[in-house]
Design a protein around this motif. Structure first.
Motif, mmCIF file in Angstrom:
data_model
loop_
_atom_site.group_PDB
_atom_site.id
_atom_site.type_symbol
_atom_site.label_atom_id
_atom_site.label_comp_id
_atom_site.label_asym_id
_atom_site.label_seq_id
_atom_site.Cartn_x
_atom_site.Cartn_y
_atom_site.Cartn_z
ATOM 1 N N ARG A 115 0.887 -1.144 0.026
ATOM 2 C CA ARG A 115 -0.082 -0.031 0.126
ATOM 3 C C ARG A 115 0.876 1.047 0.085
ATOM 4 O O ARG A 115 1.685 1.459 0.866
ATOM 5 C CB ARG A 115 -0.899 0.143 1.227
ATOM 6 N N HIS A 116 0.704 1.802 -1.001
ATOM 7 C CA HIS A 116 1.664 3.294 -1.231
ATOM 8 C C HIS A 116 0.981 4.333 -0.055
ATOM 9 O O HIS A 116 -0.266 4.823 -0.065
ATOM 10 C CB HIS A 116 1.391 3.749 -2.515
ATOM 11 N N GLU A 117 1.825 4.703 0.881
ATOM 12 C CA GLU A 117 1.208 5.686 2.039
ATOM 13 C C GLU A 117 0.693 6.748 1.594
ATOM 14 O O GLU A 117 -0.225 7.577 2.216
ATOM 15 C CB GLU A 117 2.405 5.806 2.870
ATOM 16 N N GLU A 118 1.308 7.413 0.537
ATOM 17 C CA GLU A 118 0.731 8.714 0.076
ATOM 18 C C GLU A 118 -0.486 9.092 -0.782
ATOM 19 O O GLU A 118 -1.110 9.798 -0.250
ATOM 20 C CB GLU A 118 2.114 9.306 -0.801
ATOM 21 N N CYS A 119 -0.790 7.907 -1.202
ATOM 22 C CA CYS A 119 -2.134 8.081 -1.944
ATOM 23 C C CYS A 119 -3.080 7.120 -1.397
ATOM 24 O O CYS A 119 -4.321 7.039 -1.583
ATOM 25 C CB CYS A 119 -1.827 7.866 -3.222
ATOM 26 N N GLY A 120 -2.631 6.035 -0.563
ATOM 27 C CA GLY A 120 -3.401 5.109 0.316
ATOM 28 C C GLY A 120 -3.860 3.854 -0.769
ATOM 29 O O GLY A 120 -4.615 2.749 -0.226
ATOM 30 N N THR A 123 -0.302 -1.084 -4.603
ATOM 31 C CA THR A 123 0.445 -0.994 -5.785
ATOM 32 C C THR A 123 1.249 -2.087 -5.902
ATOM 33 O O THR A 123 1.308 -2.887 -5.250
ATOM 34 C CB THR A 123 1.150 0.529 -5.754
#
Length: 170
Positions: A115-120, A123
């Motif tokens: 999970r990409h922390e910046e966009c949620g 990925t």
């Protein structure tokens, strides 16, 4: 049996594989990215023999991917912290993960999702051209002799056929 060193081959893949050496080393790095820092925690999470883990950690420290940092005085104890060089290995692990998720996951799906922390969003790694942002695919990229390619090999007909002439010798 002593293995052949690939450390001086004119190939970044060969040199990287020489550094990695075996299947345990990328797994030690994976654990470091998951936040594991202490010897016993690496051993517990990987189920690896102490002597094997010691050799892998020493190599990663010698090569500058991990730094051995004291966290306790008596008895003296150390933890292993990723360096800039070590953190730069993250995209390699992500590319391996993406390939394994696609080709080796069972019917229930990948064992770990990212999970990409910046966009949620969840990925996976995609290798793209650093200039245009398009994905790099086999057949759409070709190798050329770089400045570090050995001159003695650059003169061989089979090498010239594969990579073409050096840009500076055309």
């Amino acid at each position: 049996m002593k293995r052949t060193s690939l450390a001086h081959w004119p190939c970044s893949i060969a040199r990287t594989m020489d550094l990695l050496g075996d299947w345990w080393t990328p797994l030690v790095l994976r654990e470091a990215f998951y936040g594991v820092r202490r010897f016993d925690d690496f051993q517990h999470s990987l189920g690896l023999a102490r002597n094997t883990l010691t050799v892998r950690l020493q190599r990663l420290v010698e090569e500058g991917l991990l730094e051995r940092v004291p966290y306790q005085q008596r008895p003296e104890r150390f933890e292993y912290v990723l360096t800039d060089k070590g953190r730069d290995f993250y995209p390699v692990l992500m590319a391996l993960t993406a390939w394994g998720d696609r080709w080796l996951s069972g019917p229930q799906g990948p064992p770990v999702t990212l999970r990409h922390e910046e966009c949620g969003h969840t990925t996976s790694a995609v290798v793209v051209c650093e200039h245009c942002g398009e994905p790099l695919k086999a057949g759409a990229v070709r190798g050329e002799m770089g400045p570090g390619f050995p001159e003695r090999l650059a003169q061989r007909p089979d090498v010239r056929e594969r990579f073409g002439a050096r840009p500076d010798s055309a």
